[in-house]
Design a protein around this motif. Structure first.
Motif, mmCIF file in Angstrom:
data_model
loop_
_atom_site.group_PDB
_atom_site.id
_atom_site.type_symbol
_atom_site.label_atom_id
_atom_site.label_comp_id
_atom_site.label_asym_id
_atom_site.label_seq_id
_atom_site.Cartn_x
_atom_site.Cartn_y
_atom_site.Cartn_z
ATOM 1 N N ARG A 114 7.664 -4.291 -12.972
ATOM 2 C CA ARG A 114 7.104 -3.689 -11.755
ATOM 3 C C ARG A 114 6.234 -4.681 -10.993
ATOM 4 O O ARG A 114 6.315 -4.761 -9.779
ATOM 5 C CB ARG A 114 6.242 -2.463 -12.112
ATOM 6 C CG ARG A 114 7.073 -1.262 -12.456
ATOM 7 C CD ARG A 114 6.205 -0.049 -12.795
ATOM 8 N NE ARG A 114 6.924 0.753 -13.760
ATOM 9 C CZ ARG A 114 6.547 0.935 -15.025
ATOM 10 N NH1 ARG A 114 5.440 0.425 -15.472
ATOM 11 N NH2 ARG A 114 7.299 1.650 -15.834
ATOM 12 N N GLU A 132 11.499 -8.371 -3.062
ATOM 13 C CA GLU A 132 10.854 -7.138 -2.560
ATOM 14 C C GLU A 132 9.336 -7.201 -2.740
ATOM 15 O O GLU A 132 8.573 -6.742 -1.884
ATOM 16 C CB GLU A 132 11.429 -5.915 -3.293
ATOM 17 C CG GLU A 132 12.833 -5.549 -2.820
ATOM 18 C CD GLU A 132 13.540 -4.556 -3.734
ATOM 19 O OE1 GLU A 132 14.563 -4.008 -3.299
ATOM 20 O OE2 GLU A 132 13.094 -4.338 -4.896
ATOM 21 N N ILE A 133 8.901 -7.783 -3.840
ATOM 22 C CA ILE A 133 7.453 -7.911 -4.077
ATOM 23 C C ILE A 133 6.844 -8.907 -3.093
ATOM 24 O O ILE A 133 5.768 -8.664 -2.541
ATOM 25 C CB ILE A 133 7.187 -8.286 -5.552
ATOM 26 C CG1 ILE A 133 7.446 -7.046 -6.412
ATOM 27 C CG2 ILE A 133 5.769 -8.799 -5.751
ATOM 28 C CD1 ILE A 133 7.414 -7.277 -7.885
ATOM 29 N N GLU A 134 7.552 -9.996 -2.843
ATOM 30 C CA GLU A 134 7.049 -10.995 -1.882
ATOM 31 C C GLU A 134 6.936 -10.409 -0.479
ATOM 32 O O GLU A 134 6.013 -10.737 0.281
ATOM 33 C CB GLU A 134 7.971 -12.216 -1.855
ATOM 34 C CG GLU A 134 7.539 -13.264 -2.860
ATOM 35 C CD GLU A 134 8.295 -14.576 -2.697
ATOM 36 O OE1 GLU A 134 8.403 -15.251 -3.712
ATOM 37 O OE2 GLU A 134 8.760 -14.887 -1.589
ATOM 38 N N ALA A 135 7.858 -9.511 -0.165
ATOM 39 C CA ALA A 135 7.853 -8.902 1.175
ATOM 40 C C ALA A 135 6.622 -8.028 1.404
ATOM 41 O O ALA A 135 6.300 -7.693 2.541
ATOM 42 C CB ALA A 135 9.125 -8.085 1.371
ATOM 43 N N GLN A 136 5.926 -7.674 0.328
ATOM 44 C CA GLN A 136 4.728 -6.818 0.467
ATOM 45 C C GLN A 136 3.471 -7.627 0.803
ATOM 46 O O GLN A 136 2.441 -7.048 1.168
ATOM 47 C CB GLN A 136 4.472 -6.050 -0.842
ATOM 48 C CG GLN A 136 5.546 -5.018 -1.153
ATOM 49 C CD GLN A 136 5.380 -4.476 -2.570
ATOM 50 O OE1 GLN A 136 4.405 -4.755 -3.255
ATOM 51 N NE2 GLN A 136 6.353 -3.707 -3.004
ATOM 52 N N ILE A 137 3.537 -8.955 0.679
ATOM 53 C CA ILE A 137 2.313 -9.767 0.808
ATOM 54 C C ILE A 137 1.596 -9.511 2.133
ATOM 55 O O ILE A 137 0.391 -9.255 2.149
ATOM 56 C CB ILE A 137 2.638 -11.274 0.640
ATOM 57 C CG1 ILE A 137 3.022 -11.557 -0.814
ATOM 58 C CG2 ILE A 137 1.424 -12.132 1.051
ATOM 59 C CD1 ILE A 137 3.493 -12.976 -1.089
ATOM 60 N N GLU A 138 2.344 -9.524 3.217
ATOM 61 C CA GLU A 138 1.695 -9.397 4.530
ATOM 62 C C GLU A 138 1.402 -7.950 4.918
ATOM 63 O O GLU A 138 1.013 -7.668 6.055
ATOM 64 C CB GLU A 138 2.536 -10.116 5.590
ATOM 65 C CG GLU A 138 2.580 -11.623 5.328
ATOM 66 C CD GLU A 138 3.131 -12.430 6.478
ATOM 67 O OE1 GLU A 138 3.451 -11.850 7.530
ATOM 68 O OE2 GLU A 138 3.242 -13.667 6.334
ATOM 69 N N THR A 139 1.543 -7.042 3.963
ATOM 70 C CA THR A 139 1.166 -5.640 4.229
ATOM 71 C C THR A 139 -0.258 -5.363 3.734
ATOM 72 O O THR A 139 -0.749 -4.252 3.858
ATOM 73 C CB THR A 139 2.123 -4.665 3.513
ATOM 74 O OG1 THR A 139 1.936 -4.791 2.082
ATOM 75 C CG2 THR A 139 3.572 -4.929 3.865
ATOM 76 N N ARG A 140 -0.899 -6.388 3.131
ATOM 77 C CA ARG A 140 -2.253 -6.194 2.568
ATOM 78 C C ARG A 140 -3.274 -7.055 3.295
ATOM 79 O O ARG A 140 -2.920 -8.088 3.862
ATOM 80 C CB ARG A 140 -2.280 -6.629 1.089
ATOM 81 C CG ARG A 140 -1.372 -5.857 0.196
ATOM 82 C CD ARG A 140 -1.647 -6.269 -1.249
ATOM 83 N NE ARG A 140 -0.524 -5.862 -2.075
ATOM 84 C CZ ARG A 140 0.467 -6.660 -2.425
ATOM 85 N NH1 ARG A 140 0.457 -7.928 -2.064
ATOM 86 N NH2 ARG A 140 1.457 -6.202 -3.141
ATOM 87 N N PRO A 183 11.499 -3.250 -8.802
ATOM 88 C CA PRO A 183 11.643 -4.087 -7.606
ATOM 89 C C PRO A 183 12.124 -5.491 -7.977
ATOM 90 O O PRO A 183 11.974 -5.924 -9.124
ATOM 91 C CB PRO A 183 10.214 -4.140 -7.051
ATOM 92 C CG PRO A 183 9.324 -3.893 -8.219
ATOM 93 C CD PRO A 183 10.092 -3.005 -9.156
ATOM 94 N N ARG A 234 -3.263 -10.606 -3.957
ATOM 95 C CA ARG A 234 -3.142 -9.882 -5.233
ATOM 96 C C ARG A 234 -3.968 -10.521 -6.342
ATOM 97 O O ARG A 234 -4.289 -9.893 -7.322
ATOM 98 C CB ARG A 234 -1.680 -9.857 -5.700
ATOM 99 C CG ARG A 234 -0.804 -8.916 -4.933
ATOM 100 C CD ARG A 234 0.625 -9.055 -5.419
ATOM 101 N NE ARG A 234 0.936 -8.118 -6.484
ATOM 102 C CZ ARG A 234 1.979 -8.242 -7.290
ATOM 103 N NH1 ARG A 234 2.787 -9.274 -7.186
ATOM 104 N NH2 ARG A 234 2.225 -7.349 -8.222
#
Lengths: 271, 141
Positions: free
Chosen positions: A185, A56-64, A52, A68
């Motif tokens: 990753r 792309e990793i930053e875009a995952q922040i608001e999915t949790r 990634p 992290r």
């Protein structure tokens, strides 16, 4: 290299064709076949994984529903957290390993590898402790980890724990350290370490103790045996020689990091 | 058919034997060079091979020269720390590997690949484990 005899004979045109070849031709054919197989294996190894990007990793922040960087003791990857066994009154490092850091396979494997490759006791101790603080907090874990253990361990071990975090980002072929693809990753393939890490790396390159944290990185992540049963027992002598266990128990000795041990002991305290 | 297969098997064994060179004895470990592979991505398995999620990724003008060595543990071997191999190229420059030898007496015989990050096209000359130097020029085609 294993040879698939049927495939080899087929590649030569079948058994009839093989029967017509003399020994030298057969040997040449076999060598050629093995070279081709080797090329195929190498090509297969070279098929690179798609990593990634930082975006792309930053875009995952608001999915949790958690950050992290939260320590492992404070969040459960699966279901609810469990009630923890209370710590004994005069808790030792061994107690924390058994009741708060367990299973601790990663640090135990790292220290075992360091021991089996003949590292110094200060480095073995640093390997044993280098990621324990991840149970408390993850960002800047080198600095937090060194702070946690600093009152109790040799200066060189604390130095190694503090700076292994920085050196993980910088390969060193002479020391036999490769940049881990796990970092592609978790940070992104285009990740650039922040300014304070780059400045620390510059400082470390010329430091007389450079090899202490470097040897922690060399022993980080590598697994010598998937079935290895690791335990703290082989390290108890080293812990006894180098870890200044406070008689009041970790967390009760008023050291500069006693509050961190108390937080590890009681992570369910609301305030 | 059976005769042809037997003859072919014999040819296989002979050809493989020719490709290998004489073993070198180091403290009771018989070490035989088996081959050299070139790769851009390598799995970093310790020796004897374990399991590992770490890979080495070569950059543009680099590659990995993977030296494959066979180890046989003889009765003379006593468990000890065995140093990592060091590669020397034909110009005399040395290279380190990230793969370590761990518990070398834990299995009677095994094969390991030791990756060395080298400039593209580097011709290799020998690999040394402590005081044992093994000539691998002939294997570098």
């Amino acid at each position: 290299m294993e040879i698939d005899r049927r495939a080899f004979i087929a590649s030569l045109g079948g058994t009839a064709a093989v029967a017509m070849m003399d020994s030298e031709a057969k040997a040449d054919s076999l060598e050629h076949y093995m070279e081709e197989q080797l090329d195929e294996q190498v090509a297969a190894n070279q098929a690179k994984e798609k990593f990634p990007t930082v975006a792309e990793i930053e875009a995952q922040i608001e999915t949790r529903n958690y950050r992290r960087g939260v320590g492992s003791l404070f969040v459960s990857g699966r279901g609810n957290v469990k009630k923890l066994t209370p710590m004994p009154k005069n808790a030792t490092l061994k107690d924390f390993f058994e009741l708060r850091f367990a299973p601790a396979n990663h640090v135990l494997q790292s220290a075992t590898r360091a021991m089996k490759t003949g590292m110094s006791e200060e480095v073995i101790l640093a390997c044993l402790l280098h990621d324990c603080v991840l149970n408390l907090i993850k960002p800047d874990h080198g600095w937090w980890g060194a702070q946690l253990f600093e009152p109790y361990i040799p200066e060189k071990s604390a130095f190694a724990i503090r700076y292994h975090q920085t050196l993980r980002f910088y390969p060193d072929a002479d020391a036999g350290y490769e940049y881990p693809d796990q970092y592609f990753r978790i940070f992104g393939e285009d990740y650039k370490p922040p300014a304070h890490i780059e400045a620390t790396y510059k400082m470390l390159k010329n430091h007389k103790w450079y090899m202490e944290p470097r040897l922690v990185t060399v022993n980080d992540l590598y697994a010598f045996d998937p079935n290895a049963k690791v335990s703290l027992d082989p390290f108890m002598d080293i812990v006894g020689r180098h870890f200044k266990q406070p008689k009041e128990g970790l967390g009760n000795d008023n050291s500069p990091s006693a509050h961190m041990w108390r937080t590890l002991a009681n992570p369910d305290q609301p305030l | 058919m059976r005769i042809a297969a037997t003859a072919l098997f014999t040819v296989c064994v002979v050809a493989i034997a020719i490709a290998q060179t004489k073993p070198t004895n180091y403290k009771g470990l018989e070490i035989t060079p088996l081959g050299i592979e070139r790769a851009k991505v390598v799995s970093l398995l310790d020796c004897p091979p374990g399991q590992n999620s770490v890979h080495g990724n070569a950059r543009g003008e680099e590659e990995f020269a993977v030296v494959k060595l066979g180890f046989k543990v003889t009765p003379a071997f006593k468990e000890t720390v065995v140093k990592k191999p060091v590669l020397t190229d034909t110009a005399g420059k040395t290279y380190q590997t990230s793969v370590s030898i761990i518990d070398p007496g834990s299995k009677p015989a095994y094969e390991c690949g030791f990756p060395f990050r080298v400039p593209l096209g580097t011709k290799v000359a020998s690999v040394a484990i402590d005081t044992a130097t093994i000539d691998i020029k002939a294997l570098d085609k």
